[in-house]
Design an enzyme around this catalytic site. Sequence first.
Site, mmCIF file in Angstrom:
data_model
loop_
_atom_site.group_PDB
_atom_site.id
_atom_site.type_symbol
_atom_site.label_atom_id
_atom_site.label_comp_id
_atom_site.label_asym_id
_atom_site.label_seq_id
_atom_site.Cartn_x
_atom_site.Cartn_y
_atom_site.Cartn_z
ATOM 1 N N CYS A 1 -13.969 2.704 9.375
ATOM 2 C CA CYS A 1 -15.265 2.041 9.569
ATOM 3 C C CYS A 1 -15.110 0.575 9.188
ATOM 4 O O CYS A 1 -14.559 0.266 8.132
ATOM 5 C CB CYS A 1 -16.323 2.711 8.703
ATOM 6 S SG CYS A 1 -17.963 1.954 8.783
ATOM 7 N N CYS B 1 -25.936 -12.799 -1.093
ATOM 8 C CA CYS B 1 -25.765 -11.992 0.122
ATOM 9 C C CYS B 1 -25.426 -10.551 -0.244
ATOM 10 O O CYS B 1 -24.596 -10.291 -1.114
ATOM 11 C CB CYS B 1 -24.664 -12.585 0.990
ATOM 12 S SG CYS B 1 -24.304 -11.620 2.484
ATOM 13 N N CYS C 1 -23.267 -6.451 3.372
ATOM 14 C CA CYS C 1 -22.348 -5.311 3.411
ATOM 15 C C CYS C 1 -23.001 -4.067 2.815
ATOM 16 O O CYS C 1 -22.782 -2.947 3.291
ATOM 17 C CB CYS C 1 -21.053 -5.639 2.688
ATOM 18 S SG CYS C 1 -21.239 -6.136 0.950
ATOM 19 N N ASP D 1 0.837 -1.203 0.000
ATOM 20 C CA ASP D 1 0.000 0.000 0.000
ATOM 21 C C ASP D 1 0.872 1.253 0.000
ATOM 22 O O ASP D 1 0.547 2.248 0.642
ATOM 23 C CB ASP D 1 -0.918 -0.011 1.227
ATOM 24 C CG ASP D 1 -2.052 1.004 1.120
ATOM 25 O OD1 ASP D 1 -2.370 1.422 -0.008
ATOM 26 O OD2 ASP D 1 -2.595 1.389 2.168
ATOM 27 N N CYS E 1 -17.838 7.107 1.797
ATOM 28 C CA CYS E 1 -17.322 6.075 2.707
ATOM 29 C C CYS E 1 -16.750 6.714 3.979
ATOM 30 O O CYS E 1 -15.947 7.656 3.912
ATOM 31 C CB CYS E 1 -16.238 5.275 1.980
ATOM 32 S SG CYS E 1 -15.460 4.013 3.002
ATOM 33 N N CYS F 1 -18.915 -3.096 7.138
ATOM 34 C CA CYS F 1 -19.101 -4.096 6.080
ATOM 35 C C CYS F 1 -18.316 -5.370 6.356
ATOM 36 O O CYS F 1 -18.684 -6.449 5.863
ATOM 37 C CB CYS F 1 -18.729 -3.515 4.717
ATOM 38 S SG CYS F 1 -17.011 -2.988 4.559
ATOM 39 N N CYS G 1 -20.064 -9.276 7.547
ATOM 40 C CA CYS G 1 -19.830 -10.261 6.488
ATOM 41 C C CYS G 1 -19.792 -11.688 7.040
ATOM 42 O O CYS G 1 -19.004 -11.995 7.937
ATOM 43 C CB CYS G 1 -18.507 -9.961 5.779
ATOM 44 S SG CYS G 1 -18.095 -11.154 4.484
ATOM 45 N N CYS H 1 -19.839 -14.865 -2.850
ATOM 46 C CA CYS H 1 -20.771 -13.973 -2.161
ATOM 47 C C CYS H 1 -22.227 -14.376 -2.399
ATOM 48 O O CYS H 1 -23.094 -14.094 -1.564
ATOM 49 C CB CYS H 1 -20.562 -12.527 -2.613
ATOM 50 S SG CYS H 1 -19.068 -11.767 -1.944
ATOM 51 N N CYS I 1 -24.061 -0.515 5.302
ATOM 52 C CA CYS I 1 -23.232 0.680 5.123
ATOM 53 C C CYS I 1 -23.994 1.929 5.571
ATOM 54 O O CYS I 1 -25.037 2.262 4.999
ATOM 55 C CB CYS I 1 -22.797 0.817 3.668
ATOM 56 S SG CYS I 1 -21.723 2.258 3.384
#
Length: 376
Positions: A258, A208, A211, A151, A231, A261, A265, A205, A215
């Site tokens: 945050c 579903c 998430c 990152d 976000c 989500c 999950c 997924c 939010c």
Amino acid sequence: MPLSTHSSDKATGLDAATLRAWLGAKAVELGFDDLRITDTALGDASQKLQEWLAAGRHGHMDYMERHAELRSNPALLVPGVLRVICVSMNYLSLDVDFDSELQGLENPTKASISLYARGRDYHKVLRTRLQEFAKAIEEKIGRFGYRVFTDSAPLMEVELARKAGLGWRGKHTLLLNRESGSTFFLGEILVDIPLPVDEPQEAHCGTCQSCIDICPTGAITAPYELDARRCISYLTIENPETIPLEFRRAIGNRVYGCDDCQLICPWNKFAKRSSLPDFAQRHGLGQATLLQLWSWTESEFNQRHEGSAIRRIGYARWRRNLAVGLGNALASPKISTEDKQLIRHALENAIASADPLVAEHIDWALSDNTSTVSKD
């Protein structure tokens, strides 16, 4: 180390299966939880990035637009690269309970700090181990060209990790893995060695959309689509300006990032724990109240967040976020009159010395503003 045009020749003569097995074992030995390998072709991900940027969904993250071409082509970032070694490292500390975290979001006086940020800055932890890993590879095969990332540069690391098979993209756009959920960091070593590549994972997924439903600000605008401008992680970390009025109530007590989500999950039932001391929470960040954190001076903020990702946002943004949380606590029917008096007193005492960014949010917190966000 600059990538060489000759180092791959040496690796070519090695038994690929033996080297691949050794890489996986060495990664685990160094504290990584999984390793996969891919090439540098990004397919339609580059086009999707351009469309996302063109729509302005990156907000104030101008660096994403400035370096879009580099993100789209790792070979431009590191000439000579042939493969990307992708690794993951779980960060969930032993004392975290997802149900308790969700309950904490309902306590207006408690400060909610994103799970990944409660310990040491992951950039430093992963980068050190990636460098150690690269040196170990060099000892194994001889000199080769490489560069490590975590990152830390314009690299589409989630897409590369997905392509390598470390997981699949969830509808929240994070990477998901059947064995470890989504609570892991990613790191990469770009190399000039023609290693065998791994296959992507199938997505799991299904129907579903927990998430999306949870939010608070409707930032997940559709499956696999995120508007960063909505976000809370962006608003409290990357955003350098005022937090838009329409999102302040929805932020609640979230003062850095945050996790909603991820907390909701179903795949995170399988989230693996990390025993690394680096990722253990520091300074009681998992239990701290908003007022406790508000009481920190700038020197205390810098000292207590030394070596933490949180320190990078600076004291003003930290106070801005706390002021929003305290304003939401004042507006909540869940806390006592006595607690409200303490909060109001703390905010009023801070106005005179607050910089303009923080002062604006203090004024809002002390007002009777009841605006809420719409997910529409």
